[in-house]
Design a protein around this motif. Structure first.
Motif, short mmCIF file in Angstrom:
data_model
loop_
_atom_site.label_atom_id
_atom_site.label_comp_id
_atom_site.label_asym_id
_atom_site.label_seq_id
_atom_site.Cartn_x
_atom_site.Cartn_y
_atom_site.Cartn_z
N ARG A 45 0.83 -1.21 0.00
CA ARG A 45 0.00 0.00 0.00
C ARG A 45 0.86 1.26 0.00
NH1 ARG A 45 -5.32 -0.72 0.76
NH2 ARG A 45 -6.03 -2.70 1.65
N ARG A 46 1.93 1.23 0.76
CA ARG A 46 2.79 2.41 0.90
C ARG A 46 3.51 2.74 -0.41
NH1 ARG A 46 4.88 0.74 5.07
NH2 ARG A 46 6.80 -0.17 4.26
N THR A 47 3.90 1.71 -1.17
CA THR A 47 4.74 1.92 -2.35
C THR A 47 4.02 1.70 -3.67
OG1 THR A 47 5.50 -0.39 -2.29
CG2 THR A 47 6.78 1.23 -1.04
N MET A 48 2.71 1.44 -3.64
CA MET A 48 1.99 1.00 -4.83
C MET A 48 2.09 1.96 -6.01
SD MET A 48 0.26 -1.61 -5.81
CE MET A 48 0.20 -1.70 -7.59
N LEU A 49 2.12 3.25 -5.76
CA LEU A 49 2.19 4.21 -6.85
C LEU A 49 3.62 4.59 -7.22
CD1 LEU A 49 -0.74 6.66 -6.01
CD2 LEU A 49 -0.77 4.58 -7.42
N ALA A 50 4.59 4.10 -6.46
CA ALA A 50 5.98 4.46 -6.71
C ALA A 50 6.73 3.42 -7.52
CB ALA A 50 6.72 4.67 -5.38
N ARG A 51 6.29 2.17 -7.46
CA ARG A 51 6.98 1.10 -8.17
C ARG A 51 5.99 0.02 -8.55
NH1 ARG A 51 10.52 -2.86 -4.51
NH2 ARG A 51 10.24 -4.04 -6.44
N THR A 52 6.41 -0.88 -9.39
CA THR A 52 5.57 -2.01 -9.77
C THR A 52 5.61 -3.04 -8.66
OG1 THR A 52 6.06 -1.65 -12.11
CG2 THR A 52 5.18 -3.79 -11.50
N CYS A 53 4.51 -3.18 -7.94
CA CYS A 53 4.46 -4.10 -6.81
C CYS A 53 3.97 -5.49 -7.21
CB CYS A 53 3.57 -3.55 -5.71
SG CYS A 53 4.32 -2.19 -4.80
N PHE A 54 3.47 -5.63 -8.44
CA PHE A 54 2.98 -6.93 -8.89
C PHE A 54 3.41 -7.16 -10.34
CE2 PHE A 54 -0.18 -5.61 -5.72
CZ PHE A 54 -0.20 -6.72 -4.88
N THR A 55 3.77 -8.40 -10.66
CA THR A 55 3.94 -8.82 -12.04
C THR A 55 2.62 -9.43 -12.48
OG1 THR A 55 6.27 -9.31 -11.61
CG2 THR A 55 5.32 -10.19 -13.63
N HIS A 56 1.96 -8.80 -13.43
CA HIS A 56 0.59 -9.19 -13.78
C HIS A 56 0.45 -10.68 -14.08
CE1 HIS A 56 -3.25 -8.11 -16.30
NE2 HIS A 56 -3.53 -8.79 -15.22
N PRO A 57 1.33 -11.30 -14.90
CA PRO A 57 1.13 -12.72 -15.20
C PRO A 57 1.41 -13.67 -14.03
CG PRO A 57 2.46 -11.64 -16.90
CD PRO A 57 2.40 -10.71 -15.73
N SER A 58 1.87 -13.13 -12.89
CA SER A 58 2.09 -13.98 -11.71
C SER A 58 0.91 -13.97 -10.76
CB SER A 58 3.34 -13.50 -10.94
OG SER A 58 3.04 -12.37 -10.12
N LEU A 59 -0.12 -13.21 -11.05
CA LEU A 59 -1.19 -12.98 -10.08
C LEU A 59 -2.15 -14.15 -9.93
CD1 LEU A 59 -2.34 -9.31 -10.81
CD2 LEU A 59 -0.60 -10.12 -9.19
N MET A 60 -2.64 -14.33 -8.71
CA MET A 60 -3.86 -15.09 -8.47
C MET A 60 -4.88 -14.11 -7.90
SD MET A 60 -4.64 -18.64 -6.38
CE MET A 60 -4.01 -19.67 -7.71
N LEU A 61 -6.07 -14.11 -8.47
CA LEU A 61 -7.11 -13.15 -8.13
C LEU A 61 -8.32 -13.86 -7.53
CD1 LEU A 61 -6.93 -11.23 -11.52
CD2 LEU A 61 -6.22 -10.27 -9.31
N ARG A 62 -8.90 -13.26 -6.50
CA ARG A 62 -10.14 -13.76 -5.92
C ARG A 62 -11.28 -13.24 -6.80
NH1 ARG A 62 -10.45 -15.83 -0.84
NH2 ARG A 62 -8.47 -14.86 -0.23
#
Length: 268
Positions: A143-160
């Motif tokens: 939450r703290r760094t979400m707009l400063a850097r890429t915190c997730f690699t999209h193809p690695s995600l699992m989504l609810r």
């Protein structure tokens, strides 16, 4: 413990039959893996490969409409089919063994987490290692760094999936930044986290979205950063400055600088 009946791999695809087959063949799980390929108007159409331990369905879009619409349709179809978790991957990328079981177990134990990524090896199209992505793991740091850097690699995600539907699903409002748009909306009501282990080999492709639609992607990212900007958070402003730099500096120069910085960090 290894039951994956409520999980489905979600892969949008536009052409690239060989890449689709290579990516799906990389999954190594103890249970049957469900897969939904969203064929985004491929010519010729994508054909479902026959792979032991996989149950593969194809959802065909009427025409090529872009990854945003393909993912939106894929999530809606999985929700209708009663699937609880969507595991993203793109054609050309490779999964590490047991990725799905590890992510599902974490999601089952952490009900507040709606989006879960993993650390990523970035490789060339020939498979040569380039650099690693090791973003923060804990929700507070993300939450703290979400707009400063890429915190997730999209193809690695699992989504609810129920949380994704509740948040409005993928959408095309922010072209080429559909992942960040969705994640920021999910984080309004839920947590995001990363498993601090490698789950993906991400192929850095010069014909991929990050290269071919770079300016569109950066502009979409900048719009999202300004929309969600927390004026008292210096890291948010740093993210805005980085996006502006991406608009004015050449892609190859920025990519080379990023690779050198990440390599020096990992060797320190």
């Amino acid at each position: 413990m290894n039951d994956l009946s409520d999980v489905a791999v979600l892969m949008p695809a536009f052409n690239g039959q060989a890449e689709v087959e290579r990516t799906l063949a990389s999954f190594r799980e103890a249970s049957t893996v469900n897969v939904l390929i969203v064929d985004d108007g491929s010519t010729p159409p994508i054909v479902a490969p026959v792979i032991d331990g996989m149950r593969i369905d194809i959802l065909r879009m009427p025409r090529n409409g872009g990854i945003e619409r393909a993912l939106e349709a894929g999530i809606a179809a999985l929700a209708t089919g009663g699937i609880r978790y969507a595991a993203r991957i793109d054609a050309g990328d490779l999964a590490t063994p047991g990725r799905l079981a590890k992510q599902r177990a974490y999601m089952e134990d952490h009900s507040r987490v709606a989006v879960l990524g993993m650390w990523t090896h970035v490789v060339s199209t020939q498979g040569a290692p380039l650099f690693d992505l090791t973003p923060p793991a804990e929700p507070a740091a993300i939450r703290r760094t979400m707009l400063a850097r890429t915190c997730f690699t999209h193809p690695s995600l699992m989504l609810r999936i129920d949380a994704v539907i509740e948040a409005g699903n993928y959408r095309a409002d922010y072209r080429a930044a559909e992942d960040l748009d969705l994640i920021l909306r999910l984080l309004q009501r839920h947590d995001g986290a990363n498993l601090p282990e490698f789950g993906l080999f991400y192929e850095l492709n010069e014909s991929g979205i990050s290269a071919t639609k770079r300016r569109v992607q950066v502009m979409s990212t900048l719009r999202l950063q300004l929309r969600y900007l927390r004026v008292t958070n210096p890291l948010d402003w740093a993210g805005v400055a980085k996006s502006i730099a991406h608009l004015v500096l050449p892609y190859r120069a920025l990519r080379g600088l990023k690779a050198r910085l990440l390599k020096s960090t990992s060797s320190a």
